[in-house]
Design an enzyme around this catalytic site. Structure first.
Site, PDB file in Angstrom:
ATOM      1  N   HIS A   1      28.919  74.315   9.895  1.00 32.29           N
ATOM      2  CA  HIS A   1      30.548  74.360   9.838  1.00 32.29           C
ATOM      3  C   HIS A   1      31.145  73.180   9.255  1.00 32.29           C
ATOM      4  O   HIS A   1      32.121  72.764   9.522  1.00 32.29           O
ATOM      5  CB  HIS A   1      30.911  74.231  11.445  1.00 32.29           C
ATOM      6  CG  HIS A   1      30.559  75.448  12.258  1.00 32.29           C
ATOM      7  ND1 HIS A   1      31.297  76.451  12.494  1.00 32.29           N
ATOM      8  CD2 HIS A   1      29.657  75.433  13.061  1.00 32.29           C
ATOM      9  CE1 HIS A   1      30.800  77.150  13.037  1.00 32.29           C
ATOM     10  NE2 HIS A   1      29.495  76.762  13.628  1.00 32.29           N
TER      11      HIS A   1
ATOM     12  N   ASP B   1      26.896  73.092  16.804  1.00 31.85           N
ATOM     13  CA  ASP B   1      26.526  74.332  17.086  1.00 31.85           C
ATOM     14  C   ASP B   1      26.057  75.049  15.706  1.00 31.85           C
ATOM     15  O   ASP B   1      26.448  74.672  14.636  1.00 31.85           O
ATOM     16  CB  ASP B   1      27.747  75.086  17.765  1.00 31.85           C
ATOM     17  CG  ASP B   1      29.043  74.939  16.843  1.00 31.85           C
ATOM     18  OD1 ASP B   1      29.217  73.461  16.540  1.00 31.85           O
ATOM     19  OD2 ASP B   1      29.745  75.939  16.504  1.00 31.85           O
ATOM     20  N   GLU B   2      25.570  76.246  16.086  1.00 27.31           N
ATOM     21  CA  GLU B   2      25.335  77.323  15.021  1.00 27.31           C
ATOM     22  C   GLU B   2      24.943  76.644  13.462  1.00 27.31           C
ATOM     23  O   GLU B   2      25.334  76.864  12.329  1.00 27.31           O
ATOM     24  CB  GLU B   2      26.511  78.194  14.720  1.00 27.31           C
ATOM     25  CG  GLU B   2      27.030  78.609  15.981  1.00 27.31           C
ATOM     26  CD  GLU B   2      28.169  79.532  15.767  1.00 27.31           C
ATOM     27  OE1 GLU B   2      28.329  80.810  16.318  1.00 27.31           O
ATOM     28  OE2 GLU B   2      29.082  79.140  15.137  1.00 27.31           O
ATOM     29  N   ALA B   3      23.944  75.591  13.717  1.00 28.21           N
ATOM     30  CA  ALA B   3      23.296  74.991  12.486  1.00 28.21           C
ATOM     31  C   ALA B   3      22.146  75.544  11.961  1.00 28.21           C
ATOM     32  O   ALA B   3      21.085  75.196  11.633  1.00 28.21           O
ATOM     33  CB  ALA B   3      23.029  73.450  12.957  1.00 28.21           C
ATOM     34  N   SER B   4      22.527  77.014  11.618  1.00 30.60           N
ATOM     35  CA  SER B   4      21.277  77.824  11.091  1.00 30.60           C
ATOM     36  C   SER B   4      20.858  77.710   9.804  1.00 30.60           C
ATOM     37  O   SER B   4      19.709  78.199   9.385  1.00 30.60           O
ATOM     38  CB  SER B   4      21.577  79.248  11.435  1.00 30.60           C
ATOM     39  OG  SER B   4      22.943  79.603  11.391  1.00 30.60           O
TER      40      SER B   4
END
Ligand code: TNX
Length: 528
Positions: free
Chosen positions: A273, A336-339
């Site tokens: 993000h 979060d969501e550190a893909s």
């Protein structure tokens, strides 16, 4: 509920005995005690205990106000003066109590740091608390016992300002009752944030989490990295102009929140993000090339360069400036969501960022994914998933990590209510009122003790939200549902009773000009 019902039954019995006495001895002219002996089911969050005394208080034009805390006194006077048109002179630190008195002495010890005792008789209103925050919450409860039009910003002359008499003793289930506003996907101004703070205050929210950075925008001026705000803040979802808070703006929000007994938790989301930051400074990228600004709504495509020493210098300076501006104990580091970050890089990154935050004297909050790292004792994890088991989080909780509950399928205020809701998303399903209220934060996560739960937060992501009216429509009526879970004892939990008292809030929102979602699960009174 059991306590309330017991009290109500006992009072009803008492009323029957009194009524019998009046028949026997021929007393006449009294109002029916049976009708007056219970509080109306209108206060959200429902108080811990309440016992009506059969009297009715009427706020008259000659009423006076005294307060041991000028801030709370001024706040209450402001709301009452606007709607009643009465002068309501306020004396701070008076020795003789006014018609309404807010007192920092005499509260029962059970009310703790945020609770209060509210006693209403035919001629007086007394709020007693150990702190100004307690007085503030007691004032909110008193306002909810007055007719809905008390929330009108302009004078209303046709209303008798009556409130049921009795005593309420009230205090929160959880220390942490938060609301998050995403000012990154769409930017909201200081005035818009303050407007939301005023709405949150009605429901005893005590933490305001600001999501200050994301792929689409960086919203806080950082002096040592000026391009973050100047360039990284120059757009938003959909390509609009974006914007950012100067450090003075941010301080104004912090101070305004403090005046409503709310602590600001600023979030700089990392390592994912982060497109807005990466676009602002080419050297932060592993390949040295800045990506373009982003105005879409995808997630998971950006990552800070975890192997680059500059990344940690950058974070040290950003966190340093933010910590200096933030009186509250927490800096939220996202997580979060550190893909686009490998798991081992992620773990090492979170461990390093925890140390940076600690070096600046703050504790870390992060989305629950950070439980994959080695969490410091003071680190707080915020659960956001749609399932109810998470082994890494359970392991962290077993060693003392505290958890804030924001399960997306119950607590996300940006989820659509139904398939017809024009705003919001539905990746976590539809969240109507009963879904927002229908879970127990203390007994939700498998294998995690209720003692690990520090509270509840209602996040409002803004991919689809542009105006304050959009915010209102998504937050109301669900925000009060979540804050009742955060404040009221689990023993009071009842969907039908809750839906009824939530309905009583409708006319109040109407009086305030809040365009809320009229869920069919709630019976809204006429005039709302
Ligand atoms: C997930 S859950 C996100 C946000 C989005 C949101 C939209 C989480 C911590 N991250 O980036 O805005 O869903 O509902």
């Amino acid at each position: 509920m059991r306590v309330l019902m017991f009290r109500r039954t006992r009072l009803a019995l008492l009323a029957a005995v009194v009524a019998l006495g009046m028949t026997v001895f021929g007393a006449a002219g009294a109002t029916s005690p049976a009708a007056a002996a219970s509080f109306p089911n209108v206060v959200v969050p429902v108080p811990v205990s309440e016992s009506a005394n059969g009297s009715t208080f009427t706020l008259g034009s000659a009423a006076t106000l005294t307060a041991d805390d000028g801030g709370v006194g001024g706040y209450l006077a402001g709301i009452l003066r606007a709607s009643t048109g009465y002068a309501l002179p306020l004396t701070v630190g008076a020795t003789t109590p006014g018609t309404i008195a807010l007192s920092l002495s005499g509260a029962p010890s059970t009310v703790g740091a945020e609770g209060y005792q509210l006693t209403i008789t035919a001629s007086s209103v007394r709020v007693r608390a150990n702190t100004a925050a307690g007085l503030f919450h007691g004032a909110q409860t008193f306002l909810q016992l007055l007719p809905a039009k008390v929330m009108s910003p302009t004078a209303v002359t046709s209303v008798a300002w009556k409130a049921t008499g009795g005593t309420i003793v009230d205090y929160p289930r959880y220390e942490h009752r938060g609301a998050m506003l995403d000012v990154a996907r769409h930017f909201f101004t200081v005035a818009q944030v303050e407007h939301y703070i005023d709405e949150l205050a009605l429901y005893k929210v005590n933490y305001l989490h600001l999501h200050l950075s994301d792929d689409q925008g960086w919203r806080i001026a950082i002096n040592s990295w000026p391009n973050l705000a100047a360039y990284g803040g120059s757009t938003e979802v959909g390509g609009g102009a974006g914007g950012y808070f100067t450090q003075a703006d941010y301080t104004a929000i912090v101070n305004y929140a403090a005046s409503r007994y709310m602590t600001v938790v600023p979030e700089i989301d990392t390592p994912g993000h982060t497109n807005a930051a990466l676009a602002s400074y080419a050297p932060l990228n592993c390949n040295g090339v800045a990506p373009p600004l982003y105005t879409g709504t995808d997630v998971g495509f950006s990552s800070l360069c975890t192997s680059l020493p500059l990344t940690y210098t950058f974070l040290d300076q950003v966190v340093g400036e933010l910590a200096a501006l933030t009186p509250g104990p927490y800096i939220h580091i996202g997580g979060d969501e550190a893909s686009s970050t490998t798991q081992s890089d992620y773990v090492s990154f979170i461990n390093q960022v925890q140390q940076i935050v600690a070096n600046h004297g703050k504790a870390v909050m992060g989305w629950h994914n950070i439980a994959a790292a080695t969490l410091a004792p003071s680190t707080v994890a915020q659960f956001w998933d749609t399932n109810n088991s998470n082994s890494a989080l359970a392991a962290a909780a077993a060693t003392g990590t505290k958890i804030i509950m924001s399960p997306a399928n119950h607590a996300y205020l940006d989820m659509k209510y139904t398939s017809k809701t024009p705003l919001g998303q539905n990746w976590a399903g539809y969240v109507d009122v009963n879904k927002a209220y229908g879970w127990d934060p203390g007994n939700y996560l498998t294998g995690i003790s209720s003692s690990a739960i520090a509270g509840v937060e209602a996040p409002l992501w803004s991919e689809t939200l542009v105006t304050s009216a959009n915010i209102d429509y998504m937050a109301f009526p669900r925000l009060p549902a979540l804050m009742e879970l955060g404040w009221s004892p689990e023993s009071t939990h009842s969907q039908s009773a809750f839906d009824a008292r939530l309905g009583a809030q409708g006319p109040r929102w109407h009086a305030m000009g809040i365009d809320y979602y009229k869920s069919t699960q709630v019976k809204w009174p006429t005039g709302s």
